[in-house]
Design a protein around this motif. Structure first.
Motif, PDB file in Angstrom:
ATOM      1  N   UNK A  45     -30.328 -36.452 -11.902  1.00  0.00           N
ATOM      2  CA  UNK A  45     -31.636 -36.503 -12.548  1.00  0.00           C
ATOM      3  C   UNK A  45     -31.570 -37.377 -13.789  1.00  0.00           C
ATOM      4  N   UNK A  46     -32.736 -37.761 -14.280  1.00  0.00           N
ATOM      5  CA  UNK A  46     -32.822 -38.642 -15.436  1.00  0.00           C
ATOM      6  C   UNK A  46     -32.067 -38.038 -16.621  1.00  0.00           C
ATOM      7  N   UNK A  47     -31.312 -38.880 -17.310  1.00  0.00           N
ATOM      8  CA  UNK A  47     -30.544 -38.450 -18.472  1.00  0.00           C
ATOM      9  C   UNK A  47     -29.121 -38.022 -18.163  1.00  0.00           C
ATOM     10  N   UNK A  48     -28.827 -37.846 -16.893  1.00  0.00           N
ATOM     11  CA  UNK A  48     -27.487 -37.404 -16.479  1.00  0.00           C
ATOM     12  C   UNK A  48     -26.486 -38.555 -16.573  1.00  0.00           C
ATOM     13  N   UNK A  49     -25.288 -38.251 -17.032  1.00  0.00           N
ATOM     14  CA  UNK A  49     -24.195 -39.231 -17.079  1.00  0.00           C
ATOM     15  C   UNK A  49     -23.503 -39.231 -15.716  1.00  0.00           C
ATOM     16  N   UNK A  50     -23.149 -40.423 -15.242  1.00  0.00           N
ATOM     17  CA  UNK A  50     -22.471 -40.555 -13.949  1.00  0.00           C
ATOM     18  C   UNK A  50     -21.240 -41.435 -14.081  1.00  0.00           C
ATOM     19  N   UNK A  51     -20.321 -41.250 -13.160  1.00  0.00           N
ATOM     20  CA  UNK A  51     -19.097 -42.053 -13.065  1.00  0.00           C
ATOM     21  C   UNK A  51     -19.108 -42.777 -11.728  1.00  0.00           C
ATOM     22  N   UNK A  52     -18.329 -43.855 -11.632  1.00  0.00           N
ATOM     23  CA  UNK A  52     -18.198 -44.586 -10.372  1.00  0.00           C
ATOM     24  C   UNK A  52     -17.829 -43.601  -9.257  1.00  0.00           C
ATOM     25  N   UNK A  53     -18.566 -43.668  -8.149  1.00  0.00           N
ATOM     26  CA  UNK A  53     -18.271 -42.832  -6.994  1.00  0.00           C
ATOM     27  C   UNK A  53     -19.063 -41.532  -6.930  1.00  0.00           C
ATOM     28  N   UNK A  54     -19.730 -41.140  -8.031  1.00  0.00           N
ATOM     29  CA  UNK A  54     -20.557 -39.922  -7.993  1.00  0.00           C
ATOM     30  C   UNK A  54     -21.702 -40.129  -7.007  1.00  0.00           C
ATOM     31  N   UNK A  55     -21.989 -39.128  -6.189  1.00  0.00           N
ATOM     32  CA  UNK A  55     -23.092 -39.228  -5.225  1.00  0.00           C
ATOM     33  C   UNK A  55     -24.416 -39.180  -5.979  1.00  0.00           C
ATOM     34  N   UNK A  56     -25.259 -40.179  -5.741  1.00  0.00           N
ATOM     35  CA  UNK A  56     -26.564 -40.268  -6.386  1.00  0.00           C
ATOM     36  C   UNK A  56     -27.678 -39.772  -5.474  1.00  0.00           C
ATOM     37  N   UNK A  57     -27.694 -40.293  -4.250  1.00  0.00           N
ATOM     38  CA  UNK A  57     -28.746 -39.976  -3.280  1.00  0.00           C
ATOM     39  C   UNK A  57     -28.133 -39.933  -1.894  1.00  0.00           C
ATOM     40  N   UNK A  58     -28.577 -38.967  -1.094  1.00  0.00           N
ATOM     41  CA  UNK A  58     -28.263 -38.996   0.330  1.00  0.00           C
ATOM     42  C   UNK A  58     -29.604 -39.137   1.063  1.00  0.00           C
TER      43      UNK A  58
ATOM     44  N   UNK B 161     -25.843 -42.675   5.284  1.00  0.00           N
ATOM     45  CA  UNK B 161     -26.909 -42.356   4.347  1.00  0.00           C
ATOM     46  C   UNK B 161     -26.421 -41.760   3.038  1.00  0.00           C
ATOM     47  N   UNK B 162     -25.578 -42.498   2.333  1.00  0.00           N
ATOM     48  CA  UNK B 162     -25.065 -42.007   1.053  1.00  0.00           C
ATOM     49  C   UNK B 162     -24.955 -43.144   0.058  1.00  0.00           C
ATOM     50  N   UNK B 163     -25.522 -42.919  -1.142  1.00  0.00           N
ATOM     51  CA  UNK B 163     -25.446 -43.881  -2.236  1.00  0.00           C
ATOM     52  C   UNK B 163     -24.611 -43.248  -3.351  1.00  0.00           C
ATOM     53  N   UNK B 164     -23.624 -44.009  -3.839  1.00  0.00           N
ATOM     54  CA  UNK B 164     -22.792 -43.533  -4.954  1.00  0.00           C
ATOM     55  C   UNK B 164     -22.990 -44.458  -6.155  1.00  0.00           C
ATOM     56  N   UNK B 165     -22.636 -43.970  -7.314  1.00  0.00           N
ATOM     57  CA  UNK B 165     -22.779 -44.780  -8.516  1.00  0.00           C
ATOM     58  C   UNK B 165     -21.796 -45.955  -8.490  1.00  0.00           C
ATOM     59  N   UNK B 166     -22.307 -47.158  -8.756  1.00  0.00           N
ATOM     60  CA  UNK B 166     -21.432 -48.336  -8.799  1.00  0.00           C
ATOM     61  C   UNK B 166     -20.753 -48.512 -10.153  1.00  0.00           C
ATOM     62  N   UNK B 167     -21.187 -47.722 -11.151  1.00  0.00           N
ATOM     63  CA  UNK B 167     -20.729 -47.870 -12.535  1.00  0.00           C
ATOM     64  C   UNK B 167     -20.676 -46.505 -13.226  1.00  0.00           C
ATOM     65  N   UNK B 168     -20.021 -46.493 -14.378  1.00  0.00           N
ATOM     66  CA  UNK B 168     -20.153 -45.367 -15.297  1.00  0.00           C
ATOM     67  C   UNK B 168     -21.407 -45.662 -16.114  1.00  0.00           C
ATOM     68  N   UNK B 169     -22.267 -44.681 -16.271  1.00  0.00           N
ATOM     69  CA  UNK B 169     -23.489 -44.917 -17.033  1.00  0.00           C
ATOM     70  C   UNK B 169     -24.371 -43.702 -17.093  1.00  0.00           C
TER      71      UNK B 169
END
Length: 169
Positions: A104-117, A53-61
């Motif tokens: 949260x909305x507006x946050x910058x993420x990198x590949x592999x950052x945890x988004x949702x569990x 049950x873990x979703x990570x960012x697939x991209x930088x964005x």
């Protein structure tokens, strides 16, 4: 002046790679048991049947949307690719139960950052399916979308599962 203009235009790649956003088994979008996804009504992509049950960012964005029920998240890459990750099918009815957003909305993420569990067992119990489609929602702005892996197991943040090339503007 020319050097400044040239370097500015070369910093944003035309093609972006999307890595696996969950660990599990790849499923072709056409095989997702929901016509909204399988008939590509929202766009093109692929899906993963998760093993955790873990979703990570697939991209930088940048996070452009976290649904109030935390079952779906939108990301926009620097080159304009808009992505939707939808956790499970008919999970909106769970009203956020078992989901925890880490961004949260507006946050910058990198590949592999945890988004949702999320509680995978609870989703198995309460939703139609645990399958997690990833959709490129602005396919009209894409020149090409490729799927280098169409089956088999993937590890979150490891393998490239999609590439998207943006049309020249």
């Amino acid at each position: 002046m020319f050097k400044k203009f040239f370097s500015k235009n070369t910093t944003i790649p035309k093609t972006i790679e999307l890595k696996a956003y969950a660990s599990g088994t790849i499923v072709k979008l056409e095989d997702v048991p929901d016509p909204v996804f399988s008939e590509k009504m929202m766009g093109d992509g692929i899906a993963i049947e998760p093993i955790e049950g873990k979703i990570v960012s697939p991209v930088d964005g940048e996070i452009i949307q976290v649904f109030p029920t935390k079952h779906a998240i939108g990301i926009k890459t620097n080159n304009g690719v808009e992505i939707l990750i939808h956790i499970g099918l008919e999970t909106v009815a769970m009203n956020g139960e078992g989901f925890n957003a880490h961004v949260s909305q507006g946050e910058k993420v990198k590949v592999g950052d945890v988004l949702v569990t999320f509680d995978l067992e609870l989703v198995k119990e309460k939703a139609k399916s645990t399958i997690i489609p990833i959709i490129i929602t602005n396919t009209d702005k894409m020149e090409k979308i490729e799927k280098p892996i169409l089956s088999g197991k993937v590890q979150a943040a490891d393998q490239v599962i999609l590439t998207a090339s943006v049309l020249n503007s």
